[in-house]
Design a protein around this motif. Structure first.
Motif, PDB file in Angstrom:
ATOM      1  N   GLU A   1      12.539  27.880  -8.282  1.00  0.00           N
ATOM      2  CA  GLU A   1      13.619  28.563  -7.560  1.00  0.00           C
ATOM      3  C   GLU A   1      13.138  29.645  -6.594  1.00  0.00           C
ATOM      4  OE1 GLU A   1      18.012  30.524  -8.424  1.00  0.00           O
ATOM      5  OE2 GLU A   1      16.505  30.510 -10.014  1.00  0.00           O
TER       6      GLU A   1
ATOM      7  N   LEU B   1      22.257  25.121 -10.666  1.00  0.00           N
ATOM      8  CA  LEU B   1      22.305  26.573 -10.595  1.00  0.00           C
ATOM      9  C   LEU B   1      23.680  27.024 -10.111  1.00  0.00           C
ATOM     10  CD1 LEU B   1      18.847  27.079  -8.839  1.00  0.00           C
ATOM     11  CD2 LEU B   1      19.338  27.073 -11.287  1.00  0.00           C
TER      12      LEU B   1
ATOM     13  N   ILE C   1      12.829  25.751 -13.552  1.00  0.00           N
ATOM     14  CA  ILE C   1      13.679  26.523 -12.642  1.00  0.00           C
ATOM     15  C   ILE C   1      13.008  27.851 -12.285  1.00  0.00           C
ATOM     16  CG2 ILE C   1      15.863  27.795 -12.489  1.00  0.00           C
ATOM     17  CD1 ILE C   1      17.109  25.474 -14.149  1.00  0.00           C
TER      18      ILE C   1
END
Length: 307
Positions: free
Chosen positions: A111, A152, A107
């Motif tokens: 991200e 998320l 992540i």
């Protein structure tokens, strides 16, 4: 046939997981078009010969154009580089997911590169074998296996539901965890067993009082199972260790404490403690079988070769 869920699916990486996805997508008709990207021209040609996709390219950027679902299936250490490469070509409204077995690190890598309007849903199918490469895949790999999402905050519910439908069509059961909990759970049920297996096989190979030929010749079923784990892809497991190190080190510390306790019980001849431990762990094994996560068939379901 489950029916089309995404018009175009792009698979970035075509190893065991990617090639198994290609096969099950094709088998169940989950997409109209499959685009495959891998850096290796040789691996790409193998995928083409196997008929795994419709579009083949060494450019991840090219592969994801107009894709409704993009699945990143590369060693976790390469996730950030792939995300950076494909960011400018991702279709608005597309879903971006991965299959990495460490989530906090993936992540953190992916991200920052996800464009506005693209739904990033981190995922991890708990499926695999010790084999790798496009030839190793098979459509049934995900049947009755878990696929864990670590969404998320603010994840689009419709995109999550659609990705859930996709993985369920592949045969998986879907669960949701936060990224930190996922990494701790996987550290104990997957990462630590592999690390122990690599270490045990390495120790056996290094013993001065036992020859390598004896290790191979007299290997009992327990040791052979460790060698199966220790035959897993070195690049993947190097990256797992480096990118989930905190959770792995925590579990290694706990394991070392429990191993020291077992060592004392053996040294002091504490049969009751040994019996209690072995009885408890036997119950865990039976629970795994009852949950449908393994077979109770003799010798783990291995079928002897016929002459």
């Amino acid at each position: 046939m489950s029916g089309i869920i995404y018009d175009k699916i792009a698979l970035i990486g075509i190893g065991l997981i990617g090639s198994s996805l290609a096969r099950v997508i094709r088998q169940k008709g989950l997409a109209r078009e499959i685009s495959i990207a891998t850096r290796s021209a040789e691996t790409l040609e193998t995928a083409r010969e196997l008929g795994l996709g419709d579009i083949y390219t060494t450019s991840s950027e090219e592969a994801v154009k107009d894709a409704d679902l993009v699945i990143v299936s590369v060693p976790v250490g390469a996730s950030g580089a792939v995300a950076k490469e494909i960011a400018g070509s991702l279709k608005p409204g597309a879903t971006l997911t991965d299959v990495g077995s460490t989530k906090s690190s993936v992540i953190a890598q992916i991200e920052p590169h996800v464009p506005e309007g693209v739904h990033f849903i981190p995922g991890h199918p708990l499926a695999g074998t010790e084999h790798s490469g496009p030839e190793a895949g098979f459509a049934e790999l995900f049947e009755n296996k878990w696929c864990i999402f670590t969404p998320l905050p603010g994840t689009d519910e419709a995109a999550l539901a659609r990705l859930t439908e996709f993985w369920e069509a592949c045969g998986s059961q879907v669960d949701i965890m936060d990224k930190e909990h996922h990494d701790k759970v996987l550290a104990i049920v997957s990462h630590l067993p592999h690390i122990i297996a690599y270490n045990i096989v390495g120790t056996a190979d290094d013993l001065e009082t036992v020859t390598e030929s004896e290790v191979i010749k007299y290997s009992a079923s327990g040791f052979r199972d460790f060698t199966r784990l220790a035959a897993s892809d070195p690049t993947m497991w190097r990256d797992v260790c480096l990118h989930n190190k905190d959770a792995i080190l925590e579990m290694l510390s706990r394991f070392s404490e429990d191993l020291a306790s077992l060592q004392r019980a053996i040294r002091w001849g504490d049969g009751d403690k040994l019996f209690d431990l072995f009885t408890h762990t036997r119950h865990v094994r039976r629970s795994i079988i009852e949950a449908g996560q393994d077979t109770a068939a003799p010798d783990f379901g291995r079928v002897p070769k016929k002459d």
